[in-house]
Enzyme design. Sequence first.
Site, mmCIF file in Angstrom:
data_model
loop_
_atom_site.group_PDB
_atom_site.id
_atom_site.type_symbol
_atom_site.label_atom_id
_atom_site.label_comp_id
_atom_site.label_asym_id
_atom_site.label_seq_id
_atom_site.Cartn_x
_atom_site.Cartn_y
_atom_site.Cartn_z
ATOM 1 N N ASP A 1 0.824 -1.215 0.000
ATOM 2 C CA ASP A 1 0.000 0.000 0.000
ATOM 3 C C ASP A 1 0.856 1.264 0.000
ATOM 4 O OD1 ASP A 1 -2.358 1.395 -0.015
ATOM 5 O OD2 ASP A 1 -2.774 1.138 2.116
ATOM 6 N N ASN B 1 1.275 3.445 -2.851
ATOM 7 C CA ASN B 1 1.842 3.863 -4.145
ATOM 8 C C ASN B 1 1.377 5.270 -4.526
ATOM 9 O OD1 ASN B 1 2.831 1.297 -4.313
ATOM 10 N ND2 ASN B 1 1.438 0.588 -5.901
ATOM 11 N N HIS C 1 2.456 3.380 -8.976
ATOM 12 C CA HIS C 1 2.235 1.945 -9.238
ATOM 13 C C HIS C 1 3.428 1.339 -9.988
ATOM 14 C CE1 HIS C 1 -1.653 2.369 -7.545
ATOM 15 N NE2 HIS C 1 -2.187 3.054 -8.543
ATOM 16 N N ASN D 1 -11.108 -2.357 -5.461
ATOM 17 C CA ASN D 1 -10.320 -1.388 -6.219
ATOM 18 C C ASN D 1 -10.965 -0.971 -7.546
ATOM 19 O OD1 ASN D 1 -7.122 -2.683 -5.039
ATOM 20 N ND2 ASN D 1 -8.212 -0.873 -4.355
ATOM 21 N N ARG E 1 -5.073 -1.740 8.772
ATOM 22 C CA ARG E 1 -6.305 -2.496 8.531
ATOM 23 C C ARG E 1 -6.035 -3.641 7.569
ATOM 24 N NH1 ARG E 1 -7.493 2.793 6.711
ATOM 25 N NH2 ARG E 1 -7.036 3.041 4.512
HETATM 26 C C1 IPE Z 1 -5.482 -2.706 -0.302
HETATM 27 O O1 IPE Z 1 -5.140 -1.377 -0.403
HETATM 28 C C2 IPE Z 1 -5.450 -3.350 -1.668
HETATM 29 C C3 IPE Z 1 -4.133 -3.474 -2.294
HETATM 30 C C4 IPE Z 1 -2.998 -3.154 -1.755
HETATM 31 C C5 IPE Z 1 -4.154 -4.035 -3.615
HETATM 32 P P1 IPE Z 1 -6.226 -0.231 -0.561
HETATM 33 O O2 IPE Z 1 -5.467 1.034 -0.672
HETATM 34 O O3 IPE Z 1 -7.172 -0.553 -1.654
HETATM 35 O O4 IPE Z 1 -7.025 -0.334 0.826
HETATM 36 P P2 IPE Z 1 -7.883 0.765 1.586
HETATM 37 O O5 IPE Z 1 -8.886 1.283 0.615
HETATM 38 O O6 IPE Z 1 -6.931 1.822 2.030
HETATM 39 O O7 IPE Z 1 -8.470 0.028 2.743
HETATM 40 C C1 IPE Z 2 -1.554 0.271 -3.381
HETATM 41 O O1 IPE Z 2 -1.316 1.638 -3.403
HETATM 42 C C2 IPE Z 2 -1.753 -0.294 -4.764
HETATM 43 C C3 IPE Z 2 -3.124 -0.722 -5.075
HETATM 44 C C4 IPE Z 2 -4.145 -0.645 -4.268
HETATM 45 C C5 IPE Z 2 -3.347 -1.237 -6.404
HETATM 46 P P1 IPE Z 2 -2.505 2.672 -3.403
HETATM 47 O O2 IPE Z 2 -2.879 2.982 -4.821
HETATM 48 O O3 IPE Z 2 -3.624 2.201 -2.557
HETATM 49 O O4 IPE Z 2 -1.826 3.949 -2.760
HETATM 50 P P2 IPE Z 2 -2.481 4.951 -1.715
HETATM 51 O O5 IPE Z 2 -2.965 4.129 -0.570
HETATM 52 O O6 IPE Z 2 -3.592 5.645 -2.423
HETATM 53 O O7 IPE Z 2 -1.374 5.860 -1.344
HETATM 54 MG MG MG Z 3 -4.059 2.404 -0.594
#
Ligand code: IPE
Ligand code: IPE
Ligand code: MG
Length: 248
Positions: free
Chosen positions: A26, A28, A43, A74, A200
């Site tokens: 998480d 990115n 990403h 997602n 979480r």
């Molecule tokens: C969890 O991260 C899913 C992945 C890392 C692929 P999210 O960024 O989607 O989770 P939430 O929305 O913060 O709970």
């Molecule tokens: C995790 O990084 C990658 C995926 C969920 C695909 P995020 O895209 O959730 O990055 P933040 O949490 O918004 O910084």
């Molecule tokens: Mg995230």
Amino acid sequence: MTDAEYNLISKVNPEKLPRHVAIIMDGNGRWASLQGLLRSAGHSAGVKTLKKILTVAVNLKLEALTVYAFSTENWKRPHAEVDFLMHLFSDYLEREKAEMHEKNIRIRFLGRTDAFSDGIRNRIREATELMKDNTGVKFNIAANYGGRDEIVRAAQKLAKKAAAGEILPDDITDEIFENELDTCGQPPVDLVIRTSGEYRVSNFLLWQSAYAEFWFTNTTWPEFTPEEFVDALIDFGNRDRKFGAVKN
Ligand code: IPE
Ligand code: IPE
Ligand code: MG
């Protein structure tokens, strides 16, 4: 393996190594925003981190590594971001599969991969087929994965078997249930790592992590390093796991 790689993995006591590590990659998007970049750049940077962490897993001869690449939730993201992630995923498979195969990695996908485009499904099929007999690290990519969705699908499969008279409802055990999960045949998750300061589970491996240890870091996924991964493994080695029992 380079000397530096060898020195790094030598810090971990092999007897205290988790069998199955699961990572919620998480942060990115936040990493990219802080650099003044688009989320997509975050990403792309995250894929580079994944490659480094997978190398450590191979060097350590970890039994299983599962990474959360795309959750069933997602899809709520902007279309352009979802589309970018799909292409990134597909390119990653195409680019890395030969090297993964060479490293004896066995790749598997968790989740409803049937929702992906034909192109991605083909790449998933090719990569899985190529590596199916490999005996090294079991590398699972959770893509369009949700822990609840996985449990519901397992329940549906068992309900169908019961309706067809193949099993009796009362015969369903933990083990029989587990055999219907996407991770069938793999050890339970010992350690869950989540980056970027979120505390979480976000619907990841709900069944498999029933007795997992959790390790959190504020570091975002693009900045996460092999050294920090090793720190998490060492910390795991010092945990006192009880599985509900009393320990003297
Ligand atoms: C969890 O991260 C899913 C992945 C890392 C692929 P999210 O960024 O989607 O989770 P939430 O929305 O913060 O709970
Ligand atoms: C995790 O990084 C990658 C995926 C969920 C695909 P995020 O895209 O959730 O990055 P933040 O949490 O918004 O910084
Ligand atoms: Mg995230």
